[in-house]
Design a protein around this motif. Structure first.
Motif, PDB file in Angstrom:
ATOM      1  N   TYR A   8      33.571   5.850 -13.147  1.00  0.00           N
ATOM      2  CA  TYR A   8      33.134   5.786 -14.498  1.00  0.00           C
ATOM      3  C   TYR A   8      33.917   6.781 -15.264  1.00  0.00           C
ATOM      4  CZ  TYR A   8      29.229   3.153 -12.987  1.00  0.00           C
ATOM      5  OH  TYR A   8      28.438   2.058 -12.659  1.00  0.00           O
ATOM      6  N   VAL A   9      34.179   6.672 -16.625  1.00  0.00           N
ATOM      7  CA  VAL A   9      34.845   7.609 -17.279  1.00  0.00           C
ATOM      8  C   VAL A   9      33.978   8.093 -18.307  1.00  0.00           C
ATOM      9  CG1 VAL A   9      37.012   7.865 -18.932  1.00  0.00           C
ATOM     10  CG2 VAL A   9      37.134   6.063 -17.287  1.00  0.00           C
ATOM     11  N   VAL A  10      34.038   9.714 -18.507  1.00  0.00           N
ATOM     12  CA  VAL A  10      33.241  10.406 -19.340  1.00  0.00           C
ATOM     13  C   VAL A  10      34.153  11.015 -20.377  1.00  0.00           C
ATOM     14  CG1 VAL A  10      31.685  12.254 -19.391  1.00  0.00           C
ATOM     15  CG2 VAL A  10      31.617  10.893 -17.428  1.00  0.00           C
ATOM     16  N   HIS A  11      33.863  10.995 -21.565  1.00  0.00           N
ATOM     17  CA  HIS A  11      34.481  11.645 -22.820  1.00  0.00           C
ATOM     18  C   HIS A  11      34.065  12.930 -22.696  1.00  0.00           C
ATOM     19  CE1 HIS A  11      36.001  12.309 -27.008  1.00  0.00           C
ATOM     20  NE2 HIS A  11      36.986  11.639 -26.456  1.00  0.00           N
ATOM     21  N   ILE A  69      34.509  10.024 -12.918  1.00  0.00           N
ATOM     22  CA  ILE A  69      33.307  10.307 -11.755  1.00  0.00           C
ATOM     23  C   ILE A  69      33.037   9.117 -11.287  1.00  0.00           C
ATOM     24  CG2 ILE A  69      30.913  11.197 -11.478  1.00  0.00           C
ATOM     25  CD1 ILE A  69      31.467  12.389 -14.536  1.00  0.00           C
ATOM     26  N   LYS A  70      33.346   9.518  -9.736  1.00  0.00           N
ATOM     27  CA  LYS A  70      32.704   8.402  -8.787  1.00  0.00           C
ATOM     28  C   LYS A  70      31.292   8.398  -8.509  1.00  0.00           C
ATOM     29  CE  LYS A  70      34.032   5.795  -4.587  1.00  0.00           C
ATOM     30  NZ  LYS A  70      34.894   5.520  -3.496  1.00  0.00           N
ATOM     31  N   MET A  71      30.413   7.414  -8.704  1.00  0.00           N
ATOM     32  CA  MET A  71      29.053   7.729  -8.708  1.00  0.00           C
ATOM     33  C   MET A  71      28.321   6.378  -8.648  1.00  0.00           C
ATOM     34  SD  MET A  71      28.289   8.867 -12.510  1.00  0.00           S
ATOM     35  CE  MET A  71      26.819   8.570 -13.036  1.00  0.00           C
ATOM     36  N   ILE A  72      27.012   6.663  -8.096  1.00  0.00           N
ATOM     37  CA  ILE A  72      25.945   5.127  -8.342  1.00  0.00           C
ATOM     38  C   ILE A  72      25.503   5.486  -9.578  1.00  0.00           C
ATOM     39  CG2 ILE A  72      24.300   4.197  -7.025  1.00  0.00           C
ATOM     40  CD1 ILE A  72      25.425   5.039  -4.493  1.00  0.00           C
ATOM     41  N   PRO A  97      27.409   2.785 -19.972  1.00  0.00           N
ATOM     42  CA  PRO A  97      28.569   2.972 -19.316  1.00  0.00           C
ATOM     43  C   PRO A  97      29.181   1.654 -18.683  1.00  0.00           C
ATOM     44  CG  PRO A  97      26.898   4.584 -18.439  1.00  0.00           C
ATOM     45  CD  PRO A  97      26.186   3.451 -19.335  1.00  0.00           C
ATOM     46  N   VAL A  98      30.640   1.557 -18.780  1.00  0.00           N
ATOM     47  CA  VAL A  98      31.283   0.556 -17.750  1.00  0.00           C
ATOM     48  C   VAL A  98      32.132   1.165 -16.866  1.00  0.00           C
ATOM     49  CG1 VAL A  98      33.003  -1.325 -18.122  1.00  0.00           C
ATOM     50  CG2 VAL A  98      31.245  -0.901 -20.127  1.00  0.00           C
TER      51      VAL A  98
END
Length: 175
Positions: A8-11, A69-72, A97-98
């Motif tokens: 996922y990408v976080v701003h 971030i690699k997450m569940i 989140p996409v």
């Protein structure tokens, strides 16, 4: 469980990428969320800049203002990431989140595995080529190519001493 994880990408606020990444890593450790959040990455590239007639190699962020971030995705993992100081939100419509697609992850190269081939095996004599024990000769006890580690037993001060090294720090020796 790690198979279900996605990137996922976080701003973030610009310039806070590394601070956000370390804050998330600390939160994961403190709250024992290693089974939900697996990796935090701020992709950088090496760039050569010329200033004052000197070439200087610097690291530049590939995506300023973003952390990967690699997450569940669960309520807990979302809450930890979203409420980290410096995070303005996940990338996606609204508050949803996409995840990145497999093709996007492959293009970014964030999960690239380097393959290392070694010219030695367990039981071979090797010379340590780098580090504080450079030029010591020892015998390979254990090889872990996935972890990029080799254990070599060297004779120091009349004792056999096992030493953990990176694969590239040793070379085969033929007597």
């Amino acid at each position: 469980m790690a198979e279900e994880s996605r990137w996922y990408v976080v701003h973030t606020y610009s310039g806070y990428e590394n601070k956000v990444a370390s804050s998330i890593e600390k939160a994961v450790e403190n709250r024992r969320l290693q089974d939900l959040i697996f990796a935090v990455s701020v992709p950088v590239e090496k760039v050569t800049e010329i200033t004052d007639n000197k070439q200087v190699e610097v690291e530049r962020k590939v995506f300023p203002g973003y952390v990967l971030i690699k997450m569940i995705m669960t309520d807990d993992s979302w809450h930890v990431v979203r409420n980290t100081r410096g995070v303005t939100g996940f990338v996606g419509p609204g508050s949803k989140p996409v995840a990145l697609t497999d093709a996007e992850v492959a293009n970014l190269g964030i999960e690239r595995k380097e393959t290392v081939s070694v010219s030695y095996a367990v039981g071979d004599n090797v010379r340590i080529t780098a580090g504080p024990l450079a030029n010591f000769v020892g015998i390979v006890d254990e090889l872990d190519i996935d972890a990029n580690r080799v254990r070599v037993t060297v004779s120091m001060f009349g004792r056999e001493t096992p030493v953990e090294l990176e694969l590239t720090q040793v070379a085969r020796v033929d007597f």
